[in-house]
Design a protein around this motif. Structure first.
Motif, short mmCIF file in Angstrom:
data_model
loop_
_atom_site.label_atom_id
_atom_site.label_comp_id
_atom_site.label_asym_id
_atom_site.label_seq_id
_atom_site.Cartn_x
_atom_site.Cartn_y
_atom_site.Cartn_z
N GLY A 120 56.35 -32.87 -16.01
CA GLY A 120 56.26 -33.59 -17.27
C GLY A 120 54.88 -34.14 -17.58
N PHE A 121 53.99 -34.17 -16.59
CA PHE A 121 52.65 -34.72 -16.79
C PHE A 121 51.74 -33.70 -17.46
N ALA A 122 50.86 -34.20 -18.31
CA ALA A 122 49.82 -33.40 -18.93
C ALA A 122 48.47 -33.93 -18.47
N VAL A 123 47.52 -33.03 -18.33
CA VAL A 123 46.16 -33.38 -17.94
C VAL A 123 45.22 -32.66 -18.91
N VAL A 124 44.36 -33.41 -19.57
CA VAL A 124 43.36 -32.82 -20.45
C VAL A 124 42.00 -32.99 -19.79
N VAL A 125 41.31 -31.88 -19.60
CA VAL A 125 40.00 -31.88 -18.95
C VAL A 125 38.95 -31.50 -19.99
N PRO A 126 38.11 -32.45 -20.41
CA PRO A 126 37.07 -32.10 -21.38
C PRO A 126 35.97 -31.28 -20.72
N ALA A 127 35.32 -30.46 -21.51
CA ALA A 127 34.21 -29.65 -21.03
C ALA A 127 33.22 -30.52 -20.28
N GLY A 128 32.75 -30.02 -19.14
CA GLY A 128 31.75 -30.72 -18.35
C GLY A 128 32.30 -31.65 -17.28
N ALA A 129 33.62 -31.90 -17.29
CA ALA A 129 34.21 -32.78 -16.28
C ALA A 129 34.49 -32.00 -14.99
N LYS A 130 34.07 -32.52 -13.87
CA LYS A 130 34.41 -31.92 -12.57
C LYS A 130 35.87 -32.23 -12.32
N HIS A 131 36.66 -31.21 -12.02
CA HIS A 131 38.10 -31.42 -11.90
C HIS A 131 38.72 -30.54 -10.81
N ASN A 132 39.90 -30.97 -10.40
CA ASN A 132 40.68 -30.24 -9.41
C ASN A 132 42.13 -30.62 -9.60
N ILE A 133 43.04 -29.71 -9.29
CA ILE A 133 44.47 -29.97 -9.24
C ILE A 133 44.90 -29.62 -7.83
N ILE A 134 45.56 -30.57 -7.17
CA ILE A 134 45.95 -30.42 -5.77
C ILE A 134 47.46 -30.58 -5.65
N ASN A 135 48.11 -29.66 -4.94
CA ASN A 135 49.53 -29.80 -4.64
C ASN A 135 49.65 -30.71 -3.42
#
Length: 130
Positions: free
Chosen positions: A73-88
């Motif tokens: 149910g969660f949403a994640v918005v990553v704007p251009a230029g943001a360092k990001h990761n999704i971890i299980n």
């Protein structure tokens, strides 16, 4: 009919592949992903915007060093230029879908595993689904 009209929740939950591009338009791309327990996408930075929605499982979103627990149910918005990761962080696969805007991958690409994805140098080549 042009476009994409399907049950994205079912497609995401049923997906077993690390990455599967479902549809590529001129300005956005729809991709389903499945992360195995303790697996992660890997820290990255894009010159594009990205949206994730979790359909099943538990994990963590990391945006510019800020860690946030995520679950179905969660949403994640990553704007251009943001360092990001999704971890299980869970014990079952993390099922999600993502929208890239503009597209990031070659239309129709399927990476069954993270290792397969990392070994592939593919990128969006300008070809759309239609």
């Amino acid at each position: 009919m042009k476009g994409f009209v399907q049950n994205i929740e079912s497609l995401a939950v049923d997906n077993e592949d690390f990455r599967r591009v479902l549809y590529t338009a001129k300005h956005c791309q729809l991709v389903v992903m499945a992360l195995k327990p303790k697996e992660e996408i890997g820290a990255e930075v894009h010159k594009l915007d990205q949206f994730f929605r979790v359909e099943e499982g538990n994990g963590e979103a990391v945006l510019d060093g800020v860690r946030t627990a995520i679950r179905a149910g969660f949403a994640v918005v990553v704007p251009a230029g943001a360092k990001h990761n999704i971890i299980n962080t869970g014990d079952v696969p993390l099922k999600l879908y993502t929208l890239y805007s503009p597209p990031n991958h070659r239309d129709g690409v399927i990476h069954h595993t993270k290792a397969e994805a990392e070994a592939d140098t593919e990128h969006f080549d300008g070809k759309t689904t239609e």
